[in-house]
Design a protein around this motif. Sequence first.
Motif, mmCIF file in Angstrom:
data_model
loop_
_atom_site.group_PDB
_atom_site.id
_atom_site.type_symbol
_atom_site.label_atom_id
_atom_site.label_comp_id
_atom_site.label_asym_id
_atom_site.label_seq_id
_atom_site.Cartn_x
_atom_site.Cartn_y
_atom_site.Cartn_z
ATOM 1 N N GLN A 1 20.730 37.416 90.070
ATOM 2 C CA GLN A 1 21.851 37.222 89.146
ATOM 3 C C GLN A 1 21.632 35.915 88.402
ATOM 4 N N VAL A 2 21.152 36.045 87.174
ATOM 5 C CA VAL A 2 20.823 34.864 86.377
ATOM 6 C C VAL A 2 21.816 34.715 85.234
ATOM 7 N N VAL A 3 22.435 33.554 85.180
ATOM 8 C CA VAL A 3 23.368 33.216 84.108
ATOM 9 C C VAL A 3 22.689 32.176 83.227
ATOM 10 N N VAL A 4 22.464 32.515 81.982
ATOM 11 C CA VAL A 4 21.840 31.574 81.058
ATOM 12 C C VAL A 4 22.935 30.668 80.477
ATOM 13 N N VAL A 5 22.708 29.374 80.616
ATOM 14 C CA VAL A 5 23.647 28.379 80.102
ATOM 15 C C VAL A 5 22.921 27.631 78.990
ATOM 16 N N THR A 6 23.404 27.775 77.776
ATOM 17 C CA THR A 6 22.637 27.225 76.664
ATOM 18 C C THR A 6 23.522 26.702 75.537
ATOM 19 N N PRO B 1 18.745 32.214 96.068
ATOM 20 C CA PRO B 1 20.138 31.885 95.750
ATOM 21 C C PRO B 1 20.907 33.110 95.236
ATOM 22 N N SER B 2 22.238 33.089 95.427
ATOM 23 C CA SER B 2 23.085 34.199 94.957
ATOM 24 C C SER B 2 23.172 34.229 93.438
ATOM 25 N N ILE B 3 23.191 33.043 92.853
ATOM 26 C CA ILE B 3 23.274 32.940 91.390
ATOM 27 C C ILE B 3 22.305 31.852 90.916
ATOM 28 N N VAL B 4 21.695 32.087 89.767
ATOM 29 C CA VAL B 4 20.873 31.067 89.113
ATOM 30 C C VAL B 4 21.518 30.725 87.773
ATOM 31 N N PHE B 5 21.800 29.448 87.558
ATOM 32 C CA PHE B 5 22.230 28.970 86.244
ATOM 33 C C PHE B 5 21.000 28.390 85.568
ATOM 34 N N LYS C 1 27.033 25.938 76.617
ATOM 35 C CA LYS C 1 27.168 24.598 77.185
ATOM 36 C C LYS C 1 28.200 23.827 76.380
ATOM 37 N N PRO C 2 28.962 22.932 76.933
ATOM 38 C CA PRO C 2 29.062 22.725 78.384
ATOM 39 C C PRO C 2 30.008 23.732 79.008
ATOM 40 N N ILE C 3 29.707 24.119 80.244
ATOM 41 C CA ILE C 3 30.549 25.107 80.929
ATOM 42 C C ILE C 3 31.826 24.435 81.446
ATOM 43 N N SER C 4 32.941 25.103 81.264
ATOM 44 C CA SER C 4 34.221 24.570 81.755
ATOM 45 C C SER C 4 34.479 25.114 83.158
ATOM 46 N N SER C 5 35.400 24.468 83.846
ATOM 47 C CA SER C 5 35.775 24.917 85.191
ATOM 48 C C SER C 5 36.352 26.334 85.156
ATOM 49 N N GLU C 6 37.141 26.613 84.118
ATOM 50 C CA GLU C 6 37.749 27.940 83.986
ATOM 51 C C GLU C 6 36.674 29.019 83.818
ATOM 52 N N LYS C 7 35.691 28.677 82.977
ATOM 53 C CA LYS C 7 34.609 29.639 82.733
ATOM 54 C C LYS C 7 33.807 29.855 84.016
ATOM 55 N N MET C 8 33.546 28.764 84.742
ATOM 56 C CA MET C 8 32.799 28.870 85.992
ATOM 57 C C MET C 8 33.527 29.756 86.989
ATOM 58 N N LEU D 1 27.466 20.572 86.042
ATOM 59 C CA LEU D 1 27.592 21.942 86.546
ATOM 60 C C LEU D 1 27.796 21.947 88.069
ATOM 61 N N MET D 2 27.033 21.094 88.770
ATOM 62 C CA MET D 2 27.157 21.004 90.227
ATOM 63 C C MET D 2 28.550 20.540 90.640
ATOM 64 N N LYS D 3 29.076 19.602 89.877
ATOM 65 C CA LYS D 3 30.402 19.066 90.189
ATOM 66 C C LYS D 3 31.455 20.176 90.083
ATOM 67 N N ILE D 4 31.359 20.971 89.019
ATOM 68 C CA ILE D 4 32.315 22.062 88.815
ATOM 69 C C ILE D 4 32.208 23.101 89.934
ATOM 70 N N VAL D 5 30.965 23.449 90.299
ATOM 71 C CA VAL D 5 30.769 24.432 91.372
ATOM 72 C C VAL D 5 31.358 23.906 92.678
ATOM 73 N N LYS D 6 31.086 22.646 92.989
ATOM 74 C CA LYS D 6 31.547 22.052 94.250
ATOM 75 C C LYS D 6 33.073 21.970 94.326
#
Length: 119
Positions: free
Chosen positions: A76-81, A47-51, A103-110, A16-21
């Motif tokens: 702003q909480v986004v549940v990733v499950t 934080p602005s967003i919580v995953f 899960k897993p979140i894709s770059s497009e979804k992010m 997830l961190m890699k996609i955000v970065k």
Amino acid sequence: MKILVADDSKLARLSLMKIVKELEPSCEVIEADNGQIAIEKFQENSPSIVFLDLTMPIIDGYEALTQILEINPKAQVVVVTADIQSQAQAQVMALGAKMVIPKPISSEKMQTVLQQLVF
Ligand SMILES: [Mg+2]
């Protein structure tokens, strides 16, 4: 912008961190490996967003979500499950999550998530 990533799976946090970065190189990513740490880091960093993962030790995602929203009702909480049961989704939305994503979140979804919640 700060983002908090709470998941007890190191692999899930890293991906997830890699996609955000990749999408937002200037973004500061804060990690938590359980719900208790997630609540503490939320309070410290605003934080602005919580995953947020749901299945975590010490304090699970449901309780962490509740406590984070007590600290800041506008969080702003986004549940990733991986639990895509509609009952779990309905429950976290009722608790106040902004969205639930599988899960897993894709770059497009992010990208969509960041656009909807930040930009
Ligand atoms: Mg988990």
